[in-house]
Every structure is written in structure tokens, then in C-alpha cells.
Design an enzyme around this catalytic site. Structure first.
Site, PDB file in Angstrom:
ATOM      1  CE  LYS A   1      77.183  89.053  53.642  1.00  0.00           C
ATOM      2  NZ  LYS A   1      76.746  89.809  52.450  1.00  0.00           N
TER       3      LYS A   1
ATOM      4  CB  SER B   1      72.126  79.465  47.345  1.00  0.00           C
ATOM      5  OG  SER B   1      73.430  79.710  47.822  1.00  0.00           O
TER       6      SER B   1
ATOM      7  N   GLY C   1      74.414  77.848  52.334  1.00  0.00           N
ATOM      8  CA  GLY C   1      73.875  77.353  53.611  1.00  0.00           C
ATOM      9  C   GLY C   1      74.710  76.202  54.146  1.00  0.00           C
ATOM     10  CB  SER C   2      76.054  73.261  52.417  1.00  0.00           C
ATOM     11  OG  SER C   2      77.033  72.331  52.627  1.00  0.00           O
ATOM     12  CE  LYS C   3      81.147  77.664  49.673  1.00  0.00           C
ATOM     13  NZ  LYS C   3      81.290  78.837  48.827  1.00  0.00           N
TER      14      LYS C   3
ATOM     15  CD  GLU D   1      63.743  79.654  57.012  1.00  0.00           C
ATOM     16  OE1 GLU D   1      63.145  79.079  56.089  1.00  0.00           O
ATOM     17  OE2 GLU D   1      63.439  79.520  58.201  1.00  0.00           O
TER      18      GLU D   1
ATOM     19  CB  CYS E   1      63.111  80.805  48.783  1.00  0.00           C
ATOM     20  SG  CYS E   1      61.998  81.619  49.913  1.00  0.00           S
TER      21      CYS E   1
ATOM     22  CD  GLU F   1      66.174  78.228  44.499  1.00  0.00           C
ATOM     23  OE1 GLU F   1      67.357  78.173  44.895  1.00  0.00           O
ATOM     24  OE2 GLU F   1      65.245  78.633  45.216  1.00  0.00           O
TER      25      GLU F   1
HETATM   26  P1  NAD Z   1      73.539  83.251  48.250  1.00  0.00           P
HETATM   27  O1  NAD Z   1      73.635  81.991  49.002  1.00  0.00           O
HETATM   28  O2  NAD Z   1      74.424  83.444  47.082  1.00  0.00           O
HETATM   29  O3  NAD Z   1      73.825  84.500  49.192  1.00  0.00           O
HETATM   30  C1  NAD Z   1      73.085  84.713  50.361  1.00  0.00           C
HETATM   31  C2  NAD Z   1      73.919  85.510  51.336  1.00  0.00           C
HETATM   32  O4  NAD Z   1      75.030  84.726  51.716  1.00  0.00           O
HETATM   33  C3  NAD Z   1      74.463  86.820  50.788  1.00  0.00           C
HETATM   34  O5  NAD Z   1      74.399  87.808  51.782  1.00  0.00           O
HETATM   35  C4  NAD Z   1      75.913  86.482  50.485  1.00  0.00           C
HETATM   36  O6  NAD Z   1      76.779  87.577  50.557  1.00  0.00           O
HETATM   37  C5  NAD Z   1      76.214  85.488  51.590  1.00  0.00           C
HETATM   38  N1  NAD Z   1      77.324  84.573  51.298  1.00  0.00           N
HETATM   39  C6  NAD Z   1      77.730  84.095  50.103  1.00  0.00           C
HETATM   40  N2  NAD Z   1      78.809  83.299  50.251  1.00  0.00           N
HETATM   41  C7  NAD Z   1      79.097  83.276  51.575  1.00  0.00           C
HETATM   42  C8  NAD Z   1      80.109  82.637  52.351  1.00  0.00           C
HETATM   43  N3  NAD Z   1      81.034  81.868  51.798  1.00  0.00           N
HETATM   44  N4  NAD Z   1      80.087  82.836  53.683  1.00  0.00           N
HETATM   45  C9  NAD Z   1      79.142  83.589  54.270  1.00  0.00           C
HETATM   46  N5  NAD Z   1      78.184  84.240  53.580  1.00  0.00           N
HETATM   47  C10 NAD Z   1      78.148  84.080  52.243  1.00  0.00           C
HETATM   48  O7  NAD Z   1      72.015  83.405  47.842  1.00  0.00           O
HETATM   49  P2  NAD Z   1      71.341  84.603  47.020  1.00  0.00           P
HETATM   50  O8  NAD Z   1      71.738  84.408  45.589  1.00  0.00           O
HETATM   51  O9  NAD Z   1      71.591  85.897  47.669  1.00  0.00           O
HETATM   52  O10 NAD Z   1      69.789  84.288  47.224  1.00  0.00           O
HETATM   53  C11 NAD Z   1      69.120  83.345  46.482  1.00  0.00           C
HETATM   54  C12 NAD Z   1      68.938  82.062  47.249  1.00  0.00           C
HETATM   55  O11 NAD Z   1      68.312  82.316  48.501  1.00  0.00           O
HETATM   56  C13 NAD Z   1      68.026  81.102  46.541  1.00  0.00           C
HETATM   57  O12 NAD Z   1      68.551  79.796  46.583  1.00  0.00           O
HETATM   58  C14 NAD Z   1      66.734  81.170  47.343  1.00  0.00           C
HETATM   59  O13 NAD Z   1      65.936  80.035  47.240  1.00  0.00           O
HETATM   60  C15 NAD Z   1      67.219  81.424  48.710  1.00  0.00           C
HETATM   61  N6  NAD Z   1      66.186  82.081  49.541  1.00  0.00           N
HETATM   62  C16 NAD Z   1      65.540  81.339  50.502  1.00  0.00           C
HETATM   63  C17 NAD Z   1      64.527  81.896  51.290  1.00  0.00           C
HETATM   64  C18 NAD Z   1      63.807  81.085  52.333  1.00  0.00           C
HETATM   65  O14 NAD Z   1      63.127  81.660  53.155  1.00  0.00           O
HETATM   66  N7  NAD Z   1      63.946  79.772  52.354  1.00  0.00           N
HETATM   67  C19 NAD Z   1      64.192  83.230  51.109  1.00  0.00           C
HETATM   68  C20 NAD Z   1      64.862  83.969  50.135  1.00  0.00           C
HETATM   69  C21 NAD Z   1      65.861  83.370  49.357  1.00  0.00           C
END
Ligand code: NAD
Length: 491
Positions: A177, A231, A235-237, A252, A286, A385
Site C-alpha cells: 500500500k 512516522s 509505526g506504533s499503531k 523504519e 527520515c 522531527e
Molecule cells: P505516515 O506515518 O503518516 O504514513 C506512512 C504510511 O502509513 C502511509 O502509507 C499511510 O497511508 C499509512 N498509514 C497512516 N495511518 C495508518 C494506519 N492507521 N494504519 C495503517 N497505515 C497507516 O508517514 P508519512 O507522513 O507518509 O512519512 C513521513 C514519515 O516517514 C516521517 O516520520 C519519516 O521520518 C518517516 N520515514 C522513515 C524512513 C526510514 O527509513 N526510517 C524513510 C522514509 C520516511
């Protein structure tokens, strides 16, 4: 025409009949309508992946055979390089040269994991030395099963490759997804998989929002492993959802990574890496080195040069020549970053440069390169962040103080150190509590090397052999080779 989901080797309409619009962040204009997936679409995609794993050829092919598909995918990506890079610019906003680099890396990632898939045939089993001569034992590696992947919007196609390539190399099948903010290159990846004749159900792509499509995927009992990048709160969810079925996960997550610059560093090089560490991809990285720590003896000189160079950055539409900073990905990110800048000023930090929308750009989600000084260690902008082109710079007076300041964070994704004294660099690199450390640079990333965070920045490692291991289970096969009775119950 609404772009459809790719499920079981076919383009399928969403059960919801709903769609969402992908927006170009430079023009704020719509690009495409995309299917808004829901639980029913995820159910279909997981059952296709399940069937392909349980009954299809994919996990039973040799590594060499799987590698051949991955090489075909890499070749098809390279053939469409310019078109895919332009699609990424339109969907994400990043400058074209960065997008081109992303797409080259995407193809490179498929090539790399094709190589590791081929090697799996040779490293099929490992003999375990046992102290008991009546037994022999070996360890074998097997694909974990159906993998679910949820990815963010900052490197849309590359983040897809970091999960799809190792999962497929390992023999897993997958439901991906992509982020609802940037779904277009993931859909192109599905077209490429189809063109490469990947067996039906091996890779399924469902577009949609986190709550509507992501959550049913993470909660699905038919998914054996969840790989997530995004985020910390999401991630925690995902971790809680996976916990219900004790599902294998890798996460990640975010970061607030430090870059420590010692007094013997060449100031020009330091300025260049500070800028690359925080302005590349508009700071939506990130591992961005968003906290810069500078030895107090070179601080004034370095700040003067940093501000002078930041002023020169050409900001604009990603396809325009010479542009080094594009718009942020969408309105919500734009508003979040401006709110963070506002908060920094309210907290008493000094805005050394930037802080707002560039005057010449009335449309698009543009934010100037922004530099804060006089930031307290307790300030929100120092700790959290921002995910935008915003850097906080602070001075330090000793190596110990620099390390303590750097490590004082709930994150531990990356860190960087600059000095001509390589022993000092190594000492500091080892003292930093983070999964990725750059020495005399910041951000260059190689598919061969492990990627992932300490502390709240995540669980597990992607890339390299570590990335493949994410999608493998280890099985021991132990045999009792003695013809003699065991003799415990029956003497
Ligand atoms: P986000 O957590 O808002 O969304 C990430 C993904 O999770 C999206 O596809 C979103 O649709 C999905 N998502 C959101 N809510 C969800 C839920 N309740 N259940 C399941 N899936 C859900 O993050 P973002 O705004 O897309 O990306 C930015 C974040 O990603 C930043 O915190 C960044 O640091 C992190 N990031 C980390 C890495 C790494 O390798 N560590 C790489 C890129 C980005």
C-alpha cells in the site's frame, strides 16, 4: 479515468467505487484520480498473495529464477527512467535530478536483490556443529510467507523497491500500500511487474488511505509479516495491530539526526554537507541531519558561510533547470512545517535565514531553506522531527558535550561526524546511539549497507543482506542418526 488496484495480476476497480486525487505540489493542480481502496480490496489482495504463496510457483522457484524476474523489472524501470522520474517530480515535487537518482536507485535495488536471490541457491543450508555425535543438524532459510508493506511519500518508488525487491527475492508474495499522497509510481511499478510477467498474485498493489486500506492490511490474519516505513505514531499503531496476531514486523520510522562538526573540518565542506543533509528532498528525509552541532571556535565563520550559501539555493518547480529545492509534498506538510517554524520563533530561537514562503512563488507548497540558531535543548524544534528544510544549529565546547547533546533524543536513526582526525571520527561514530553513521558526509545511501534505527526510530534493518533476512524465516532440521534406541522411557 481512475487508476485501479493491481490484484492477482489484474487491474481491478475498488470495491468502494471511490477515488481520491493525486495533486502536483508545485502547481496545486490535480494529476490523476486513484482508486480509494478499502478492507474488501485488501481482503482480495491478501487472498491473491496467499494463494500465490501457498499454491503458486513463486516460493518454489530457484533463487536464480526469481532473480531473473527481478532483473527484468530493473531493466524495465531503466527503460522508463525519464518518464518515471518526471512522474515522481509531478507527484512528489522533488527536483528532477533527485528524482532521476531515485529511479536509478530503484532499478539498482532490484538488481542488487536479484544478485542475492541467485546466491540463495548456493547458500541453501548451513550445517550446525553439535556436541552430540548421534545427531546432525542444519539450518535452512525459507520465505516468511505473505508480506504486507506500507510506505511513505518522500521517496515513493524507492521506498517501494526497498520492500518489494527483498521480499520477492526471498520468495515471499506481497501486498503493497503506497502513500495516498504519492501513489503514481507505485502504480507504474505494478505495470512493470505485469510487463515482466511476474506470476499473478506475487505482487499486489492497493492504493488508499492509511485508516481505510493500511489498517486492514496490518490487521489481516492472512499476512505473515508487516514491513512499515513512516512516522513514529503510525509505526506504533502498526506494531499494536501486528501484536494481536504476533506478526513479524519491521519498522523504519522517523529521526532527528545530529551532525557534529569539529574545529579541524574544512568549513566549505561542512557547509556543503549540512545543506545536503537538510535541504536535499526539501528536508523530507527520515535520516535528515536536522540538528547540527558545531565546535564553538568555528561557529561564527561557519554560520556566515551557511547563510550565504542557503540564500543562493534556487527554489522552484522540480523540472526547471538549476532548481535545488522544490515544494513540500502537500498542503498539510506545508502547513505543518510553517507551524513548526512559528513554534521555533515563539520558543525564542533565532531565525538566521528563511522561515516562510519564497516571495516569487505564489502557488505551490514552497518553504525557504530555514536556519535556526540559539535553540535550547528543550525546544520542540530541537527535539521533534519537522520533515522540512529546517535546520537547528548549536555550538559545543568539547567532544563529550557534543556526544551528549547528539544522543539526547528519543530517536536514533542516523548521525554524522566531520573532522580531519579519523580516530576521533571513529570514536564519535561508535559513541552515537544510532543505526546509520556518516563520517565526513551526510546522507549518501548504498543498497549494500544496513539501514534502520535505534530507539524509537524503528525495529529491524533494511537493505543489504539484512533486508533479505527481514523476509526469511530460519528453520533448524535436526536428525537422530544413531540406529540405537533413545532409551528414556523404553529401556
Ligand atoms: P505516515 O506515518 O503518516 O504514513 C506512512 C504510511 O502509513 C502511509 O502509507 C499511510 O497511508 C499509512 N498509514 C497512516 N495511518 C495508518 C494506519 N492507521 N494504519 C495503517 N497505515 C497507516 O508517514 P508519512 O507522513 O507518509 O512519512 C513521513 C514519515 O516517514 C516521517 O516520520 C519519516 O521520518 C518517516 N520515514 C522513515 C524512513 C526510514 O527509513 N526510517 C524513510 C522514509 C520516511
Amino acid at each position: 479515468m481512475t487508476l485501479k488496484h493491481y490484484i492477482d495480476g489484474q487491474w481491478q476497480q475498488s470495491d468502494s467505487q471511490l477515488s481520491f486525487v493525486s495533486i502536483n505540489p508545485a502547481t496545486e493542480q490535480p494529476i490523476k484520480e486513484v482508486a480509494a481502496g478499502n478492507k474488501a480490496d485488501i481482503d482480495k489482495a491478501v487472498s491473491a498473495a496467499r494463494n500465490a504463496f501457498d499454491n503458486g510457483p513463486w516460493p518454489r522457484l530457484s533463487g536464480k529464477e526469481r532473480g531473473a524476474y527481478l532483473r527484468k523489472i530493473a531493466a524495465l524501470i531503466n527503460e522508463r527512467l525519464t518518464e518515471l522520474a518526471k512522474l515522481e517530480v509531478a507527484d512528489n515535487g522533488k527536483p528532477y535530478p533527485e528524482a532521476e537518482w531515485d529511479i536509478e536507485d530503484t532499478a539498482g535495488c532490484f538488481e542488487f536483490y536479484a544478485g542475492l536471490a541467485e546466491k540463495m541457491d548456493e547458500q541453501d543450508e548451513e550445517i550446525i556443529e553439535l556436541p552430540e555425535p548421534r545427531f546432525t543438524s542444519k539450518a535452512v532459510q525459507e520465505p516468511v510467507g505473505v508480506a504486507g508493506a506500507i510506505i511513505p511519500w518522500n521517496f515513493p518508488m524507492l521506498m517501494a523497491a526497498w520492500k518489494v525487491a527483498p521480499a520477492l527475492a526471498a520468495g515471499c508474495t506481497m501486498v503493497l500500500k503506497p502513500s495516498e499522497v504519492t501513489p503514481l509510481t507505485a502504480i507504474a511499478l505494478a505495470e512493470i511487474a505485469q510487463q515482466a510477467d511476474l506470476p499473478a498474485g506475487v505482487l499486489n498493489i492497493v492504493t488508499g488511505t492509511g485508516p481505510e486500506a493500511g489498517q486492514p492490511l496490518a490487521e489481516h490474519p492472512g499476512v505473515d509479516k508487516m514491513a512499515f516505513t513512516g512516522s513514529v505514531p503510525t509505526g506504533s499503531k502498526i506494531m499494536s495491530m501486528a501484536a494481536n496476531q504476533v506478526k513479524n514486523i519491521s519498522l523504519e520510522l522517523g529521526g532527528k539526526s545530529p551532525l557534529i562538526i569539529f574545529a579541524d573540518t574544512d568549513i566549505e565542506q561542512a557547509v556543503e554537507w549540512i545543506m545536503f543533509g537538510i535541504f536535499w528532498n526539501q528536508g523530507q528525509v527520515c535520516s535528515a541531519t536536522s540538528r547540527v552541532l558545531v565546535d564553538e571556535s568555528i561557529y561564527p565563520q561557519l554560520m556566515e558561510r551557511l547563510v550565504a550559501e542557503a540564500k543562493k539555493i534556487t527554489i522552484g518547480e522540480g523540472n526547471d533547470d538549476g532548481v535545488l529545492l522544490g515544494p513540500l509534498v502537500n498542503q498539510s506538510q506545508f502547513e505543518k512545517v510553517l507551524a513548526a517554524i512559528d513554534k521555533g520563533q515563539q520558543e525564542g530561537a533565532t531565525l538566521a535565514y528563511g522561515g516562510g514562503r519564497p516571495e516569487h512563488l505564489r502557488h505551490g507548497y514552497y518553504v525557504e531553506p530555514t536556519i535556526f540558531t540559539d535553540v535550547s535543548e528543550d525546544a520542540w524544534i530541537w527535539k521533534e522531527e519537522i520533515f522540512g528544510p529546517v535546520v537547528c544549529v548549536k555550538s559545543f565546547s568539547s567532544e563529550e558535550q557534543a556526544i551528549a547533546l547528539a544522543n539526547n533524543s528519543r530517536f536514533g536513526l542516523a548521525g554524522a561526524v566531520m573532522s580531519k582526525d579519523l580516530q576521533r571520527c571513529d570514536r564519535v561514530a561508535r559513541a552515537l546511539r544510532a543505526g546509520i553513521i556518516w563520517v565526513n558526509c551526510s546522507q549518501p545511501t548504498f543498497v549494500e549497507a544496513p539501514w534502520g534505527g535505534y530507539k524509537q526510530s524503528g525495529i529491524g534493518r533494511e537493505l543489504g543482506q539484512w533486508g533479505l533476512n527481514n523476509y526469511l524465516e530460519t528453520k533448524q532440521i535436526t536428525s537422530y542418526d544413531s540406529g540405537q534406541p533413545w532409551g528414556w522411557y523404553i529401556k
